[in-house]
Design a protein around this motif. Structure first.
Motif: not given
Length: 246
Positions: A194-213
């Motif tokens: 999951v952590n790696r997948t979130l990083q991939e989505l961030r690197n694709m500039r699709l999402i940001n997930l931080a501070n419960r947002t």
């Protein structure tokens, strides 16, 4: 506190002011506040009430005998947990809070009186229950056919659109009180994956997930990434255009 429920139901049926008042009364019958990760109802309990999530998030889950957990659905503000739960002799799953949660407990007599005396509300609730079943089918497809990136992207799209339908988003952002461990339990993945997948989505500039947002920078691209088709949410049903005074 029933704004989210009303907004969601009005995608299926246009409710009158009296309908909304009835729902507000039902939601005020008994209100319960829970802290983070507290059980709302446990597998094996005898069903006593229907739960309406007024604020915060909850999840439905099953535990295996060896302690492993599968989250099988998320409950968001405006969601009702199991309309037909009184049929069961005992709960076959558990529901717990994710972060601080406020729920309304609606008794069986009150709920049955609403269904029998207010046809427009009943119609909206049956539509909502069918959408809940459709969501469960889509989760099965997610686990069985989509790869890791598609699974997480699809889940984010679904949750964001469900929240937007209930008036719970802020532009491109929404509350997201779900840990990476809980995402893993919902997507059938390891926490590391999951952590790696979130990083991939961030690197694709699709999402940001931080501070419960959760912030979705490009919903259209995220939908393409997750092979997401929102038709199973049935948000364009013609019943939404009914005149409340009919």
């Amino acid at each position: 506190m029933t704004d989210a429920l009303v907004k969601k139901l009005e995608h299926f049926v246009r409710l009158s002011s009296h309908d909304k008042e009835i729902l507000a009364r039902a939601a005020a019958e008994r209100v319960r506040k829970l802290g983070s990760h507290e059980p709302i109802v446990l597998e094996g309990d005898k069903p006593a009430v229907i739960y309406l999530v007024l604020d915060g998030w909850a999840c439905r889950y099953k535990h295996l005998e060896d302690g492993r957990r599968q989250i099988v659905s998320f409950f968001l503000p405006g969601d009702l947990c199991d309309l037909n739960v009184f049929i069961l002799r005992e709960m076959d799953h558990s529901i717990a809070s994710l972060g601080n949660v406020t729920v309304a407990e609606i008794s069986r007599p009150n709920f049955e009186a609403i269904l029998e005396g207010h046809s427009r509300i009943a119609q909206a609730l049956w539509w909502d229950s069918l959408v809940t079943i459709a969501i469960q089918r889509e989760w099965t497809v997610n686990l069985g056919q989509r790869d890791a990136l598609e699974r997480v992207a699809h889940l984010f799209c679904e949750l964001f659109i469900r929240l937007r339908t209930a008036g719970q988003t802020r532009g491109k952002s929404c509350d997201f009180p779900v840990t990476q461990t809980e995402l893993a339990d919902a997507t059938g993945m390891s926490t590391v994956h999951v952590n790696r997948t979130l990083q991939e989505l961030r690197n694709m500039r699709l999402i940001n997930l931080a501070n419960r947002t959760l912030t979705i920078h490009d919903l259209s691209r995220l939908m393409q990434t997750g092979l997401f088709n929102p038709n199973y949410l049935h948000l364009d049903h013609e019943g939404a255009h009914l005149d409340a005074n009919e």
